[in-house]
Design a protein around this motif. Structure first.
Motif, short mmCIF file in Angstrom:
data_model
loop_
_atom_site.label_atom_id
_atom_site.label_comp_id
_atom_site.label_asym_id
_atom_site.label_seq_id
_atom_site.Cartn_x
_atom_site.Cartn_y
_atom_site.Cartn_z
N THR A 96 0.85 -1.18 0.00
CA THR A 96 0.00 0.00 0.00
C THR A 96 0.89 1.23 0.00
OG1 THR A 96 -1.70 -1.17 1.24
CG2 THR A 96 -1.83 1.21 1.24
N THR A 97 0.57 2.20 -0.87
CA THR A 97 1.30 3.46 -0.88
C THR A 97 0.34 4.58 -0.52
OG1 THR A 97 0.89 3.76 -3.25
CG2 THR A 97 2.97 2.74 -2.63
N THR A 98 0.87 5.61 0.11
CA THR A 98 0.08 6.77 0.50
C THR A 98 0.66 8.00 -0.18
OG1 THR A 98 -0.41 5.75 2.62
CG2 THR A 98 -0.80 8.11 2.43
N ARG A 99 -0.19 8.72 -0.86
CA ARG A 99 0.22 9.96 -1.53
C ARG A 99 -0.51 11.12 -0.86
NH1 ARG A 99 2.68 8.60 -6.33
NH2 ARG A 99 2.33 6.46 -7.00
N HIS A 100 0.17 12.23 -0.74
CA HIS A 100 -0.40 13.41 -0.11
C HIS A 100 -0.53 14.56 -1.11
CE1 HIS A 100 -0.13 11.58 3.84
NE2 HIS A 100 1.08 11.16 3.51
N ASP A 101 -1.57 15.35 -0.92
CA ASP A 101 -1.81 16.55 -1.72
C ASP A 101 -1.77 16.27 -3.22
OD1 ASP A 101 -1.96 18.04 0.67
OD2 ASP A 101 0.22 18.22 0.71
N ARG A 102 -2.65 15.37 -3.67
CA ARG A 102 -2.75 15.01 -5.08
C ARG A 102 -3.97 15.69 -5.69
NH1 ARG A 102 1.58 12.84 -7.27
NH2 ARG A 102 0.29 11.83 -8.81
N THR A 103 -3.85 16.13 -6.93
CA THR A 103 -4.98 16.67 -7.68
C THR A 103 -5.16 15.81 -8.91
OG1 THR A 103 -4.52 18.91 -6.91
CG2 THR A 103 -5.90 18.69 -8.87
N ILE A 104 -6.38 15.28 -9.09
CA ILE A 104 -6.67 14.36 -10.18
C ILE A 104 -7.97 14.81 -10.84
CG2 ILE A 104 -7.23 11.97 -10.76
CD1 ILE A 104 -5.55 11.12 -8.35
N SER A 105 -8.03 14.72 -12.16
CA SER A 105 -9.25 15.04 -12.91
C SER A 105 -10.14 13.80 -12.97
CB SER A 105 -8.91 15.49 -14.31
OG SER A 105 -8.22 16.70 -14.28
N CYS A 106 -11.41 13.97 -12.61
CA CYS A 106 -12.38 12.88 -12.67
C CYS A 106 -13.60 13.35 -13.45
CB CYS A 106 -12.80 12.45 -11.27
SG CYS A 106 -11.46 11.73 -10.28
N MET A 107 -14.22 12.42 -14.14
CA MET A 107 -15.37 12.75 -14.98
C MET A 107 -16.61 13.08 -14.16
SD MET A 107 -17.13 10.44 -17.87
CE MET A 107 -16.43 10.96 -19.41
N GLY A 108 -16.83 12.39 -13.07
CA GLY A 108 -18.02 12.63 -12.25
C GLY A 108 -18.00 11.79 -11.00
N TYR A 109 -19.13 11.76 -10.30
CA TYR A 109 -19.21 10.99 -9.06
C TYR A 109 -20.63 10.54 -8.79
CZ TYR A 109 -21.16 15.20 -6.92
OH TYR A 109 -21.95 16.28 -6.61
N THR A 110 -20.73 9.54 -7.93
CA THR A 110 -22.01 9.14 -7.36
C THR A 110 -21.85 9.22 -5.86
OG1 THR A 110 -21.40 6.78 -7.33
CG2 THR A 110 -22.59 7.59 -9.27
N LYS A 111 -22.95 9.46 -5.18
CA LYS A 111 -22.90 9.61 -3.72
C LYS A 111 -23.48 8.37 -3.06
CE LYS A 111 -23.98 12.76 -0.09
NZ LYS A 111 -23.70 14.09 0.26
N ASP A 112 -22.76 7.89 -2.04
CA ASP A 112 -23.20 6.72 -1.29
C ASP A 112 -23.01 7.04 0.19
OD1 ASP A 112 -23.98 4.20 -0.49
OD2 ASP A 112 -22.07 3.26 -0.98
N GLY A 113 -24.02 7.60 0.81
CA GLY A 113 -23.92 7.99 2.21
C GLY A 113 -22.95 9.15 2.38
N ASP A 114 -21.92 8.94 3.20
CA ASP A 114 -20.95 10.01 3.46
C ASP A 114 -19.74 9.94 2.53
OD1 ASP A 114 -19.86 7.69 4.48
OD2 ASP A 114 -18.95 8.68 6.21
N ARG A 115 -19.77 9.08 1.54
CA ARG A 115 -18.63 8.98 0.63
C ARG A 115 -19.05 9.27 -0.81
NH1 ARG A 115 -17.90 2.45 0.83
NH2 ARG A 115 -19.80 2.05 -0.33
N LEU A 116 -18.09 9.73 -1.59
CA LEU A 116 -18.30 9.96 -3.01
C LEU A 116 -17.49 8.94 -3.79
CD1 LEU A 116 -18.18 13.85 -3.39
CD2 LEU A 116 -20.15 12.36 -3.07
N ASN A 117 -18.13 8.31 -4.75
CA ASN A 117 -17.45 7.35 -5.62
C ASN A 117 -17.13 8.04 -6.94
OD1 ASN A 117 -17.67 5.09 -3.79
ND2 ASN A 117 -19.84 5.13 -4.26
N TRP A 118 -15.87 8.49 -7.09
CA TRP A 118 -15.43 9.19 -8.29
C TRP A 118 -15.19 8.18 -9.40
CZ3 TRP A 118 -15.80 14.31 -8.32
CH2 TRP A 118 -15.83 14.96 -7.09
N PHE A 119 -15.58 8.52 -10.62
CA PHE A 119 -15.34 7.62 -11.76
C PHE A 119 -14.73 8.41 -12.92
CE2 PHE A 119 -19.71 9.13 -12.06
CZ PHE A 119 -19.79 9.59 -13.36
N GLY A 120 -14.10 7.66 -13.81
CA GLY A 120 -13.47 8.27 -14.98
C GLY A 120 -12.28 9.13 -14.62
N CYS A 121 -11.56 8.75 -13.58
CA CYS A 121 -10.40 9.54 -13.14
C CYS A 121 -9.18 9.21 -13.98
CB CYS A 121 -10.11 9.26 -11.66
SG CYS A 121 -11.48 9.65 -10.57
N MET A 122 -8.43 10.23 -14.32
CA MET A 122 -7.21 10.06 -15.10
C MET A 122 -6.15 9.40 -14.22
SD MET A 122 -8.45 11.22 -17.76
CE MET A 122 -7.14 11.23 -18.91
#
Length: 124
Positions: A96-122
């Motif tokens: 497992t690797t941990t990355r900090h302060d990353r910015t990624i482009s994603c196409m959209g998201y769906t919401k599931d309770g308190d979390r967002l499921n991002w999809f189409g991320c580069m």
């Protein structure tokens, strides 16, 4: 020139496909050029399959400044990537690797309770 109905239909289809291709290209460059909407997540998880990161990211503690649009620039404070030994979600994790302060482009998201499921991320 004498167009038959079949030839005319083919010409209309060719123009439609060309227009769709140009619109798709324009959408991609608009997202790359900064026309995307912003979001921020405190923590996120992303599986990595056979060396390539998934295009799906699960974010927690996310705040989205705009909704209903495509292409978000998502800032992650902490992004945890589980490197799987196989291409199965329940398969063993190599590391497992941990990355900090990353910015990624994603196409959209769906919401599931308190979390967002991002999809189409580069990938990066």
């Amino acid at each position: 020139m004498n167009f038959t109905p079949k030839g005319l239909l083919g010409a209309i289809a060719a123009v439609s496909i060309g227009a769709a291709t140009l619109l798709g290209t324009g959408a991609g460059t608009a997202a790359a050029g900064g026309d995307s909407h912003r979001a921020h997540c405190d923590r996120a998880e992303r599986p990595v399959w056979s060396g390539d990161p998934s295009r799906n990211i699960t974010g927690r503690g996310c705040k989205v400044t705009s909704s209903g649009k495509h292409w978000y620039r998502v800032e992650f404070d902490t992004l945890v990537e589980a490197h799987h030994k196989t291409d199965y979600l329940n398969g063993p994790v190599d590391r497992t690797t941990t990355r900090h302060d990353r910015t990624i482009s994603c196409m959209g998201y769906t919401k599931d309770g308190d979390r967002l499921n991002w999809f189409g991320c580069m990938p990066y």
